[in-house]
Design a protein around this motif. Structure first.
Motif, mmCIF file in Angstrom:
data_model
loop_
_atom_site.group_PDB
_atom_site.id
_atom_site.type_symbol
_atom_site.label_atom_id
_atom_site.label_comp_id
_atom_site.label_asym_id
_atom_site.label_seq_id
_atom_site.Cartn_x
_atom_site.Cartn_y
_atom_site.Cartn_z
ATOM 1 N N ILE A 174 0.822 -1.420 0.062
ATOM 2 C CA ILE A 174 0.243 -0.169 -0.111
ATOM 3 C C ILE A 174 0.432 1.072 -0.090
ATOM 4 O O ILE A 174 0.739 2.101 -0.323
ATOM 5 N N ALA A 175 1.797 1.238 0.659
ATOM 6 C CA ALA A 175 3.335 2.341 0.905
ATOM 7 C C ALA A 175 3.526 2.884 -0.211
ATOM 8 O O ALA A 175 3.693 3.953 -0.498
ATOM 9 N N VAL A 176 3.489 1.953 -1.241
ATOM 10 C CA VAL A 176 4.158 2.453 -2.425
ATOM 11 C C VAL A 176 3.097 2.130 -4.073
ATOM 12 O O VAL A 176 3.655 1.849 -4.886
ATOM 13 N N LYS A 177 1.797 1.429 -3.214
ATOM 14 C CA LYS A 177 0.602 1.399 -4.162
ATOM 15 C C LYS A 177 0.936 0.832 -5.435
ATOM 16 O O LYS A 177 1.340 1.004 -6.923
ATOM 17 N N ALA A 178 1.841 -0.534 -4.626
ATOM 18 C CA ALA A 178 2.609 -1.333 -5.991
ATOM 19 C C ALA A 178 1.254 -2.282 -6.800
ATOM 20 O O ALA A 178 0.269 -2.355 -6.229
ATOM 21 N N SER A 179 0.871 -2.290 -7.835
ATOM 22 C CA SER A 179 0.181 -2.455 -8.981
ATOM 23 C C SER A 179 -0.207 -3.847 -8.922
ATOM 24 O O SER A 179 -0.775 -4.239 -9.342
ATOM 25 N N ILE A 204 7.135 -3.162 10.099
ATOM 26 C CA ILE A 204 7.415 -2.425 9.187
ATOM 27 C C ILE A 204 8.940 -2.773 8.881
ATOM 28 O O ILE A 204 8.958 -2.544 7.296
ATOM 29 N N THR A 205 9.220 -3.814 8.907
ATOM 30 C CA THR A 205 10.817 -4.743 8.447
ATOM 31 C C THR A 205 10.342 -5.663 7.836
ATOM 32 O O THR A 205 10.859 -5.850 6.098
ATOM 33 N N VAL A 206 9.670 -6.563 7.413
ATOM 34 C CA VAL A 206 8.725 -7.141 6.047
ATOM 35 C C VAL A 206 8.563 -5.748 4.909
ATOM 36 O O VAL A 206 8.145 -6.811 4.208
ATOM 37 N N ALA A 207 7.538 -4.611 5.475
ATOM 38 C CA ALA A 207 6.955 -3.855 4.682
ATOM 39 C C ALA A 207 7.727 -3.558 4.119
ATOM 40 O O ALA A 207 7.697 -2.740 2.889
ATOM 41 N N GLN A 230 5.872 3.244 -9.343
ATOM 42 C CA GLN A 230 5.437 4.619 -10.072
ATOM 43 C C GLN A 230 6.129 5.772 -9.230
ATOM 44 O O GLN A 230 5.408 5.854 -8.519
ATOM 45 N N GLY A 231 7.326 5.688 -10.037
ATOM 46 C CA GLY A 231 7.814 7.508 -9.389
ATOM 47 C C GLY A 231 8.210 7.414 -7.940
ATOM 48 O O GLY A 231 8.428 8.750 -7.506
ATOM 49 N N ILE A 232 9.158 6.496 -7.691
ATOM 50 C CA ILE A 232 9.168 6.276 -5.956
ATOM 51 C C ILE A 232 11.165 5.735 -6.486
ATOM 52 O O ILE A 232 11.172 4.551 -7.252
ATOM 53 N N ILE A 248 11.543 4.926 0.072
ATOM 54 C CA ILE A 248 10.158 3.663 0.863
ATOM 55 C C ILE A 248 9.749 4.249 2.136
ATOM 56 O O ILE A 248 8.730 3.953 2.365
ATOM 57 N N GLU A 249 10.890 3.743 2.934
ATOM 58 C CA GLU A 249 10.886 4.007 4.395
ATOM 59 C C GLU A 249 10.392 4.768 4.949
ATOM 60 O O GLU A 249 9.545 5.077 5.942
ATOM 61 N N GLY A 250 10.534 5.886 4.369
ATOM 62 C CA GLY A 250 9.184 6.941 4.905
ATOM 63 C C GLY A 250 8.009 7.159 4.799
ATOM 64 O O GLY A 250 7.288 7.255 4.907
#
Length: 572
Positions: free
Chosen positions: A479-484, A524-527, A541-543, A548-550
């Protein structure tokens, strides 16, 4: 409606037009006695609340005292469900501060009884019940503005709830419980989560004959009509939320893998029973290697329960073996899948496509000594194949019998035994029995929590090899990186991240997994591992990687109260 987002971890103020009873009735906004004097003035709350102004900490202490006064876990479960429907901030503060104590109540094993008694425990609506007769209304139901902030959905059709089978609409307890863990362990704001029950009927006669049953009173629909309903649901979800995470939960084995394969490339989705279970089992096995000293490439794996979960575990461990340098053809020979008809061998009838890669060659077992010549039972497998690892996902209590465990201990200095079936009543063996039958040498992981063992005069906690170590972090990272998409390699990254956090890496006398109290840090480690893998695969996209950690930490919500300001209701 709130005019400022209530879903950000750093929100400092919430503006809302709700007041009085309407404000107190909203579980996402209700503070109970913790509303400040100025808020009571602004929102017409005087007289509706007792005059003393409390704090969240006082509320947590009060609720914890009440919770501990109940005699049974199902009473505690019902109390917590009511609390969640009344004040979500308080519910999650209580959960986060007491994870080890409350995880077994909010989720396994108590959630199983919660599903069985769901119709009797039902108080207030939570999530969505999408029934087949309302198939043409799905889009309009999802379109309501209250769902605008949804980022994570857990969905079930209630057919295979834990090891309890078809619970019909009562299966809704599973998505509710899973999403409670998404927030409690992974930090997702509760306003971004949505549990969904796809009600296609039930074949459970107890449900159908129960006058209090809340679901669609109809035999379970299957075949093309079922598939069309699932398609209508997925299409509506993808249209409504292009970046949503959709988690499939507790579908029967005939549908679980099939639906995953059908939809995994259409949206960001995964099946926790198949992939989450596989990742936590693989991660725990990688941790166990530190204790046993047997390299992954030399392991032989027996799995009791050759359904979608068992084959999912085997598939991920097999991939880990090839990553470690073993040829895939050789890795395939090291798995012994045992189902109700015994060991799966080539030529058997009724073999599903996902079981095909794990069939044993008849010629390879031709020389085995068997108790019954027409069936290769689990004990036959253990005696002849001499596996180093025994994993149970069969839902069959007692499947790891004393002769089976003693045979494992006879062939292994430190046999690895994971009875993973939930709830506790369905576990293949208890840790106490495993400890006794292996003379204290078994390396044990269980799906549900069990009491500590006595080892060398001290208490030793049993590792809870539960998906709660994996799926909250996988969801948070995606979700944090909006993975497709969610890929198997992302789950492998999650498994390896979990193994890297094993206390046993530095001391073989310690546990395979971090304590349950550390689940937020583990998530958080897994994420981070999952998000980095998604970026590596071009699924973001665009990251940039340094963002990523932020991004992950910005999604982690800690339950707390913030000030409210009143605004006029929108007329648009």
């Amino acid at each position: 409606m709130s005019q400022v987002s209530t879903t950000e971890a750093t929100t400092t103020c919430i503006e809302t037009s709700r007041s009085g009873y309407e404000l107190l009735a909203d579980p996402l906004l209700n503070k109970g006695t913790a509303f400040a004097e100025s808020e009571r003035d602004a929102f017409d709350l005087h007289g509706l609340l007792p005059p003393n102004i409390g704090t969240l900490e006082e509320q947590v202490s009060r609720r914890l005292q009440v919770l501990r006064s109940f005699a049974t876990d199902i009473e505690r479960y019902a109390f917590l469900r009511d609390l969640q429907d009344t004040n979500e901030t308080l519910f999650f503060a209580l959960l986060v501060q007491n994870l080890e104590e409350l995880l077994p109540v909010v989720y396994t094993p108590t959630v199983g009884a919660g599903c069985q008694q769901f119709s009797r425990l039902f108080r207030k609506p939570r999530g969505l019940f999408l029934s087949l007769p309302h198939k043409n209304r799905i889009e309009s139901i999802l379109a309501h503005p209250r769902f605008d902030k949804v980022e994570a959905i857990v969905v079930t059709d209630g057919e295979r709830i834990l090891g309890l089978g078809d619970q019909g609409a009562g299966g809704m307890g599973i998505p509710i419980g899973k999403l409670a863990l998404y927030t409690g362990c992974g930090g997702l704001h509760p306003a971004t989560t949505l549990p969904i029950m796809l009600d296609v009927g039930t074949d459970n006669p107890d449900c159908l004959s129960d006058p209090l049953y809340i679901g669609w009173r109809h035999e379970r629909v299957r075949g093309e009509e079922y598939d069309d309903f699932i398609e209508a649901f997925v299409s509506a979800v993808a249209k409504r939320w292009p970046h949503v995470l959709l988690q499939w939960e507790d579908f029967a084995k005939n549908n679980a893998t099939r639906m995953l394969e059908r939809y995994r490339d259409r949206l960001c989705t995964f099946n926790d029973d198949v992939q989450g279970t596989a990742a936590v089992a693989t991660g725990t096995l990688l941790s166990a290697i530190n204790v046993t000293g047997v390299p992954l490439t030399e392991q032989r794996i027996a799995v009791m329960g050759a359904g979608s979960a068992g084959c999912g575990i085997a598939s991920l461990i097999r991939k880990a073996m090839t990553d470690a340098g073993l040829a895939d053809s050789e890795a395939g020979k090291r798995f012994f899948m045992v189902d109700r008809d015994g060991l799966l061998v080539d030529g058997m009838d009724g073999i599903a496509s996902f079981q095909q890669p794990f069939l044993q060659d008849k010629a390879a077992i031709a020389g085995w000594t068997l108790d019954h010549p027409d069936r290769v039972a689990l004990l036959d497998v253990v005696r002849n194949a001499k596996p180093t690892v025994l994993i149970g996902v069969s839902g069959q209590a007692g499947a790891f019998s004393e002769p089976v465990v003693r045979a494992m201990a006879e062939h292994n200095k430190r046999p690895v035994i994971f009875p993973l079936s939930n709830p506790t009543s369905r576990a293949e063996a208890t840790p106490t029995d495993l400890e006794a039958w292996s003379e204290g040498r078994a390396v044990i992981g269980t799906g549900s929590p069990f009491p500590a063992l006595e080892r060398n005069g001290a208490k030793f906690k049993v590792d809870q090899t539960n998906n709660s170590y994996i799926f909250p972090g996988v969801g948070l990272g995606a979700i944090a990186v909006k993975a497709s998409r969610v890929t198997d390699t992302m789950f492998m990254a999650a498994a390896k991240a979990l193994a890297a956090a094993s206390p046993a890496r530095g001391d073989v006398t310690r546990n395979l997994l971090p304590p349950v109290t550390a689940l937020r840090e583990v998530s958080i480690t897994v994420a981070l591992a999952v998000a980095l893998q998604a970026h590596k695969e071009g699924l973001t996209q665009g990251i940039d990687t340094d963002q990523i950690e932020g991004l992950i930490r910005s999604k982690v919500w800690t339950p707390h109260y913030v000030p409210y300001e009143r605004v006029e209701a929108s007329t648009s």
